[in-house]
Motif scaffolding. Sequence first.
Motif, PDB file in Angstrom:
ATOM      1  N   ARG A  59       0.814  -1.218   0.000  1.00  0.00           N
ATOM      2  CA  ARG A  59       0.000   0.000   0.000  1.00  0.00           C
ATOM      3  C   ARG A  59       0.847   1.268   0.000  1.00  0.00           C
ATOM      4  NH1 ARG A  59      -3.846  -0.089  -2.461  1.00  0.00           N
ATOM      5  NH2 ARG A  59      -4.477   1.886  -1.511  1.00  0.00           N
ATOM      6  N   PRO A  62       0.655   3.131  -3.594  1.00  0.00           N
ATOM      7  CA  PRO A  62      -0.670   3.729  -3.815  1.00  0.00           C
ATOM      8  C   PRO A  62      -0.953   4.930  -2.906  1.00  0.00           C
ATOM      9  CG  PRO A  62      -0.838   1.341  -3.830  1.00  0.00           C
ATOM     10  CD  PRO A  62       0.562   1.668  -3.403  1.00  0.00           C
ATOM     11  N   ARG A  65       0.994   7.841  -4.233  1.00  0.00           N
ATOM     12  CA  ARG A  65       0.345   8.342  -5.448  1.00  0.00           C
ATOM     13  C   ARG A  65      -0.847   9.218  -5.102  1.00  0.00           C
ATOM     14  NH1 ARG A  65      -0.340   3.882  -7.751  1.00  0.00           N
ATOM     15  NH2 ARG A  65      -2.505   3.493  -7.191  1.00  0.00           N
TER      16      ARG A  65
END
Length: 316
Positions: A59, A62, A65
Motif C-alpha cells: 500500500r 498507492p 500516489r
Amino acid sequence: MSGGLFALLDDVAALAKLAAASVDDVGAAAGRASVKAAGVVVDDTAVTPQYVQGVAAQRELPIIRKIAIGSLRNKLLIILPAALLLSQFLPWVLTPVLMLGGAFLCYEGAEKVWEKLSGHGGAHGADPAASGSPEELERTMVAGAIRTDLILSAEIMVISLNEVAEEAFVSRALILVVVAIGITVLVYGVVALIVKTDDVGLSLTQRSSAAAQKVGRALVAGMPKLLTVISVVGTAAMLWVGGHILLVGVDELGWHAPYDLVHHLEEGAHDALAAVGAVAGWLVNTLASALVGLLVGAVVVAVLHVVPVKRLLGNS
C-alpha cells in the motif's frame, strides 16, 4: 508564388524559433524559481515518508500516489489561481505573504530543533494501532498528508512566484504550472524511491549472490541514516530559507539595518578570503540567515508552546 511560399516558410521558422525561445525562457525561469524553494522541497521530501510508516508494503506506493495527486490539486486548483490574482491586482501583498511563509518555515525549523533537544518528537503518520478499518485509516492518513502539503505547497508557490513577479501574466502562469508539476514529480518520485529502497534491499539479501546480499544489507542498514540526514538538511534549509526571506522582506518594507549588516559581513568575508571569497561570502550569508531564522522561530515556538504551558501551570 514561390517567393510568397518562401516568405511564409520564413515566417513559420521565425515563429518556431520564438516559441522555442519562450519555452526555454519558461523552463529557465521555472528552474530558478524552484531553486529558491529548495528548503521547503527538502522538508516536504523529509516529512512525507513518515506517512507510510507501519502500513503494508503493497500500500506504500498507492498511498504516495494519492498524496501526490492531492498535492498537485493543491498547487494547480487552489494556490495557483490565488497567487496569480494577488500578483496581478495586489502585488504589494506578496512580500508580507512571503514573510508569513518565511516565519512559518522558521517556526517549523525551530520546532524540529526544540523536539530534538527536548526529546519530544512529533509524529506525522497515523497510528497503525488506532481503531478503524485499514481503508478508513488510509483515508485519514492521506487526508492529513494533503492538508500538511497545502501549507508546504503554498510556500513553494509563493516563493517561486516572487522570483518571477516581473514576468507577464501568462508567463507567470506557465512558469508556476511547470514549477508545480516539476516539484511534485520530483518530491514524490524521490519519496517513492526512499520508501521502497528497504524492500529492494530485503529482496537483494535473499539472492544467492554474496555481493547482492552485501548491497542489500547496506541498503537496509543505510535507510534510517539517510532519513536522518534528509531530516537534518531539511531543518537547516528551512531555517536558512525562512531567515533569508525575512531579511529581504524587512529590507523591502523599509527596515534596512538587518539586511545591510548581513550584506556587510558577507562582503567582509568575500574580501578577506579572496581565494574562496565567493564561497565564504555565501556561507556567511547562509549562516546569518539561518541564525535569524532560528531566533525568529524560537520566539514563535516559545509563544505557541512554552508560554501557554507556563500559564496553565500557573493556573493549576
